[in-house]
Design a protein around this motif. Structure first.
Motif, PDB file in Angstrom:
ATOM      1  N   LEU A 118      -0.940  -3.182  -7.525  1.00 11.62           N
ATOM      2  CA  LEU A 118      -2.091  -3.102  -7.939  1.00 11.62           C
ATOM      3  C   LEU A 118      -2.639  -1.654  -7.854  1.00 11.62           C
ATOM      4  O   LEU A 118      -3.359  -1.272  -8.701  1.00 11.62           O
ATOM      5  CB  LEU A 118      -3.182  -4.038  -6.956  1.00 11.62           C
ATOM      6  CG  LEU A 118      -4.486  -3.882  -7.410  1.00 11.62           C
ATOM      7  CD1 LEU A 118      -5.031  -4.473  -8.764  1.00 11.62           C
ATOM      8  CD2 LEU A 118      -5.334  -5.030  -6.403  1.00 11.62           C
ATOM      9  N   LEU A 119      -2.301  -1.072  -6.859  1.00  8.33           N
ATOM     10  CA  LEU A 119      -2.691   0.212  -6.463  1.00  8.33           C
ATOM     11  C   LEU A 119      -2.456   1.340  -7.596  1.00  8.33           C
ATOM     12  O   LEU A 119      -2.974   2.203  -7.934  1.00  8.33           O
ATOM     13  CB  LEU A 119      -2.347   0.940  -5.066  1.00  8.33           C
ATOM     14  CG  LEU A 119      -2.898   0.343  -3.937  1.00  8.33           C
ATOM     15  CD1 LEU A 119      -2.478   0.729  -2.679  1.00  8.33           C
ATOM     16  CD2 LEU A 119      -4.496   0.420  -3.920  1.00  8.33           C
ATOM     17  N   LYS A 120      -0.986   1.108  -8.230  1.00  5.84           N
ATOM     18  CA  LYS A 120      -0.284   2.021  -9.025  1.00  5.84           C
ATOM     19  C   LYS A 120      -1.400   1.831 -10.444  1.00  5.84           C
ATOM     20  O   LYS A 120      -1.415   2.898 -10.929  1.00  5.84           O
ATOM     21  CB  LYS A 120       1.040   1.649  -9.202  1.00  5.84           C
ATOM     22  CG  LYS A 120       1.799   1.924  -8.285  1.00  5.84           C
ATOM     23  CD  LYS A 120       3.438   1.465  -8.525  1.00  5.84           C
ATOM     24  CE  LYS A 120       4.228   1.867  -7.170  1.00  5.84           C
ATOM     25  NZ  LYS A 120       5.693   1.397  -7.240  1.00  5.84           N
ATOM     26  N   ARG A 121      -1.618   0.767 -10.736  1.00  3.46           N
ATOM     27  CA  ARG A 121      -2.579   0.631 -11.793  1.00  3.46           C
ATOM     28  C   ARG A 121      -3.971   1.187 -11.793  1.00  3.46           C
ATOM     29  O   ARG A 121      -4.498   1.646 -12.543  1.00  3.46           O
ATOM     30  CB  ARG A 121      -2.719  -0.807 -12.173  1.00  3.46           C
ATOM     31  CG  ARG A 121      -1.297  -1.578 -12.562  1.00  3.46           C
ATOM     32  CD  ARG A 121      -1.493  -3.011 -13.312  1.00  3.46           C
ATOM     33  NE  ARG A 121      -2.327  -3.793 -12.334  1.00  3.46           N
ATOM     34  CZ  ARG A 121      -1.429  -4.689 -11.529  1.00  3.46           C
ATOM     35  NH1 ARG A 121      -0.423  -4.673 -11.537  1.00  3.46           N
ATOM     36  NH2 ARG A 121      -2.328  -5.536 -10.913  1.00  3.46           N
ATOM     37  N   LEU A 122      -4.545   1.056 -10.511  1.00  2.68           N
ATOM     38  CA  LEU A 122      -5.864   1.598 -10.206  1.00  2.68           C
ATOM     39  C   LEU A 122      -5.999   3.193 -10.186  1.00  2.68           C
ATOM     40  O   LEU A 122      -6.685   3.797 -10.580  1.00  2.68           O
ATOM     41  CB  LEU A 122      -6.345   0.968  -9.023  1.00  2.68           C
ATOM     42  CG  LEU A 122      -6.824  -0.299  -8.896  1.00  2.68           C
ATOM     43  CD1 LEU A 122      -7.207  -0.852  -7.484  1.00  2.68           C
ATOM     44  CD2 LEU A 122      -8.016  -0.705  -9.971  1.00  2.68           C
TER      45      LEU A 122
END
Length: 807
Positions: A515-519
């Protein structure tokens, strides 16, 4: 009966006086004799009856004295002498008051500090203090304990701890503990008798602390060895002048070294400013002093002596500097440079260069005044250039015989003390804001319940495509957004519902990494590093994921041009915590999570405010200011600590310390099973709805009626019990928790006595976890506000379907 302590510490009881009982007994005997004489007419018989009555009474009194009645345990008079003796032995003053506000016990020390034994909270004539102590007393009656810090009583500063005590908890115990004030005398005493004193002795420096009367209070080993011949000699309390002698050339020697001894150079460091009777500044000899003695260099020479003194001053832990008669700085040690905020290698030309512009003239005048005339000492309050908001005391003392040096300047390094004060003030402020936020969220949840419920009822009458359908959906969507804000407020106030589990921080970071990589986007690089031997922690995995996401989003916004986000987990053992000397973080084993970025950094004036709710540096409409406040609340409610570190231009770091879980069974907290979902929400039966908010009660009644239930309503707990008593069958009780007159838990406890199997569904704007801690009622279900019509119908169906929901 009330128990008090007399001057000898003995307890006595207030009871009717025996002197009053004797006349009453005599009067009763005479009246009885007169009555018998009137009826029978026999004087002898009447007198005999009266005498017999008196003899029986005397025998009963004598038997009562020989065999005192047994006192029932519940009616025993408290023995306050034990508490009084313990208080006197521990240098703590105590006072005990009952529920009527009467003083029933007080120690001698309480009477010394507060003459006349006043009754708390009115211990002084200050209205503000009395009001503060009254609020604390009410809090102690309610919560069990309370605390008021920094109560001024003459020269004392006292911390007041109030606790509810007694077998029936019908007393308040007031403990007055003196706050130890920092003292330069204590600091110097520890310096001379510790490792620093030994190092001074090895450097050839004899150090002695004397009082204003000239008697020795402490000395290092070097002075003891040369002045008394033994390093373990006891010379405390002796006259310092008796150990010294002066020859005909006014040179100073040790009295024990009569022949062959070297002359000594004496440096006097005043430890306390002396005040004369008329309020004027006194001489340096009037107060306690630190005396430093070194051997006079062969052939004299002020320059070499000054160099020797500079070497000595550089070893001392407090900030010291020397200036000449013109006010130029000749020397300053590392502690002084650290206090005033100088960079390595930077030396000011004049002391006035270190203070704000408004204080420069006062500093220059003070230096010139102490550089000439007799040796004097004194303090002035100044504001440092790097810390203009915090005045500090600059001590000055005139010195002679050190070449160009004429004035000795000293500053106490109170940076850690000031930092601790700021942290305590910040924690107090955050706690107050948290309480306010929790109350606002509760009231707002009631309003949102009515808005969302009426929207649901109106949507049932409008199909998609109607002119009003989209508007209603927009109202409901905005209401749900507002409900999200209230959840964040509850998180900040540490009142949200947590589902703690035993987990490892690296597992949480791994779950949220995708999720962090997308954010973060393409221009922010994510780096993850995990340490070894991390201990398990007890926390809510969903909430911890929210913490990491909030910190990562803030870090991304702080790197508009791109950068690196580093997430690191590592173990922090207790020995490492002690080495950190962190005043806020208790010693113990922790698992740490560090989130760092390479962004712009946080300005120092903003760093202290970042965890406050609604504080944001983003543009209008770009943020609510609740991200970091939510993080703060989740971490604190999980039993952890969070600290922010930043340097302008070098990014910022947020470090979270979670205590290692010490439970023996790592599987103690089992995963929460999802309830079985059922689509049908229609039902039958009679429901009693108790809610004090009219708007919430109205929408809940309509929603339940539409689902097929028969709904009876009540405004508070007392009306709810009346409806229960007058109704034969109630299938479900739905009640608010906090209500006037009688609250929900009290009503349910009374109802369960008559109907032990009655299903109960509590609804409240407060968090479930907080309520379950305060509600000692088994087998109840909970519905948090705000809720929709469908959520209310599902909760009612589940409560009726299973009968109850266990904790």
């Amino acid at each position: 009966m009330a128990a008090r302590l007399n001057k000898d510490g003995e307890a006595w009881l207030t009871q009717p006086s025996s002197r009053l009982a004797l006349p009453l007994l005599l009067l009763a005997a005479l009246l009885s004799a007169a009555l018998i004489f009137y009826v029978i007419g026999d004087v002898v018989l009447a007198a005999g009856f009266a005498a017999t009555l008196l003899v029986i009474a005397a025998l009963m009194a004598w038997a009562r004295r020989l065999y005192p009645p047994h006192v029932v345990a519940g009616e025993a008079t408290p023995d306050w002498t034990v508490a009084r003796a313990a208080a006197d032995a521990s240098n703590v003053a105590i006072a005990v008051t009952d529920r009527a506000g009467r003083l029933v016990c007080a120690s001698d020390l309480f009477g010394q500090w507060f003459p006349g034994y006043p009754t708390p909270p009115g211990i002084t004539g200050e209205t503000t203090l009395t009001d503060s102590l009254s609020l604390a007393a009410r809090a102690a009656w309610r919560d069990g304990d309370a605390r008021v810090e920094g109560v001024a009583q003459g020269a004392l500063r006292l911390d007041v701890d109030i606790a509810r005590t007694g077998r029936a908890e019908d007393y308040l115990l007031w403990r007055f503990t003196p706050v130890r004030q920092p003292s330069a005398l204590d600091d110097v005493h520890r310096l001379l008798t510790g490792e620093a004193g030994r190092q001074l002795g090895e450097a050839g420096v004899m150090a002695v602390m004397i009082g204003g009367e000239g008697r020795i209070r402490a000395a290092n080993g070097a002075f003891l060895l040369r002045a008394a011949g033994r390093i373990d000699a006891n010379i405390i309390g002796r006259d310092f002048a008796a150990h010294m002698r002066v020859d005909d050339k006014a040179r100073l020697f040790l009295a024990r070294e009569e022949q062959g001894g070297l002359p000594l150079r004496l440096l006097q460091v005043p430890l306390k400013r002396a005040i004369q009777a008329n309020g004027a500044q006194g001489s340096a000899q009037d107060g306690p002093m630190l005396l430093l003695l070194i051997d006079e260099p062969v052939g004299g020479g002020g320059t070499s002596a000054l160099s020797y003194i500079e070497t000595l001053l550089s070893l001392l832990p407090f900030g010291l500097a020397m200036a000449d008669r013109d006010g130029r700085v000749l020397f300053l040690n590392n502690a002084f440079a650290r206090v005033v905020g100088l960079k390595p290698g930077e030396t000011p030309s004049y002391p006035g260069d270190l203070v704000v512009r408004e204080d420069q003239a006062a500093v220059a005048d003070a230096v010139r005044r102490f550089a000439v005339g007799p040796q004097m000492s004194g303090d002035i309050a100044v504001r440092m250039r790097d810390q203009p908001d915090e005045p500090v005391a600059l001590s000055l003392a005139g010195v002679r015989g050190l070449g160009e040096a004429a004035v000795l300047l000293s500053l106490k390094d109170n940076s850690e003390e000031s930092k601790l004060k700021r942290q305590v003030a910040q924690a107090t402020k955050m706690q107050a804001i948290g309480q306010l936020a929790g109350g606002v969220a509760h009231d707002f949840n009631n309003i949102l319940t009515a808005i969302i419920g009426h929207c649901d009822l109106m949507l049932m009458r409008h199909a998609p495509g109607d002119s009003d359908y989209d508007d209603l959906q927009q109202i409901k969507s905005n209401s749900n957004r507002a409900a999200g804000l209230t959840r964040q407020l509850l998180a900040f106030s540490r009142q949200q519902t947590l589902r703690p589990q035993i987990l490892q921080l690296p597992d949480i970071v791994a779950d949220v990494s995708n999720l962090l990589k997308r954010l973060l986007g393409e221009n922010v690089k994510l780096e993850v590093n995990h340490g070894r031997n991390l201990g398990a922690v007890r926390a809510d995995p969903g909430q911890m994921e929210q913490v990491i996401v909030n910190l990562a989003v803030n870090a991304r916004d702080a790197m508009p041009e791109g950068g690196t986000l580093n997430i690191q987990t590592y173990a922090v053992p207790a020995i490492k915590v002690r080495e950190m000397r962190q005043q806020i973080l208790p010693a113990g084993d922790y698992s740490a999570l560090r989130v760092s970025d390479t962004g712009l950094g946080i300005p120092p004036d903003i760093l202290a405010k970042i965890f406050e709710p609604f504080f944001t540096t983003k543009e209008l409409g770009k943020g609510t200011g609740l991200g970091l406040s939510t993080v703060y609340g989740i971490v604190k409610q999980s039993g952890g600590y969070i600290f922010a570190e930043s340097e302008m231009g070098r990014g910022a770091s947020f470090v979270i310390y979670l205590p290692v879980y010490a439970g023996a069974d790592a599987q103690e907290v089992a995963p929460v099973k999802a309830p079985v979902k059922r689509s049908e929400t229609w039902g039958t039966g009679t429901i009693l709805l108790v809610e004090d908010e009219d708007m919430v009660r109205a929408v809940a009644e309509r929603a339940l009626t539409r689902q097929g239930y028969t709904v009876l309503t009540a405004n508070d707990g007392e009306q709810g019990l009346e409806v229960l008593a007058n109704t034969d069958r109630i299938d479900l009780l739905i009640s608010d928790v906090v209500m006037p007159n009688m609250d929900g838990p009290s009503m349910v406890a009374a109802a369960r006595r008559a109907r032990p199997d009655l299903p109960v569904l509590f609804m409240s704007g407060y968090a479930e976890e907080q309520l379950r801690k305060s509600i000692d009622i088994p087998n109840v279900a909970f519905l948090p506000k705000p809720f929709s019509v469908s959520q209310l119908a599902e909760a009612a169906r589940d409560a009726l379907g299973v009968g109850s929901l266990a904790d």
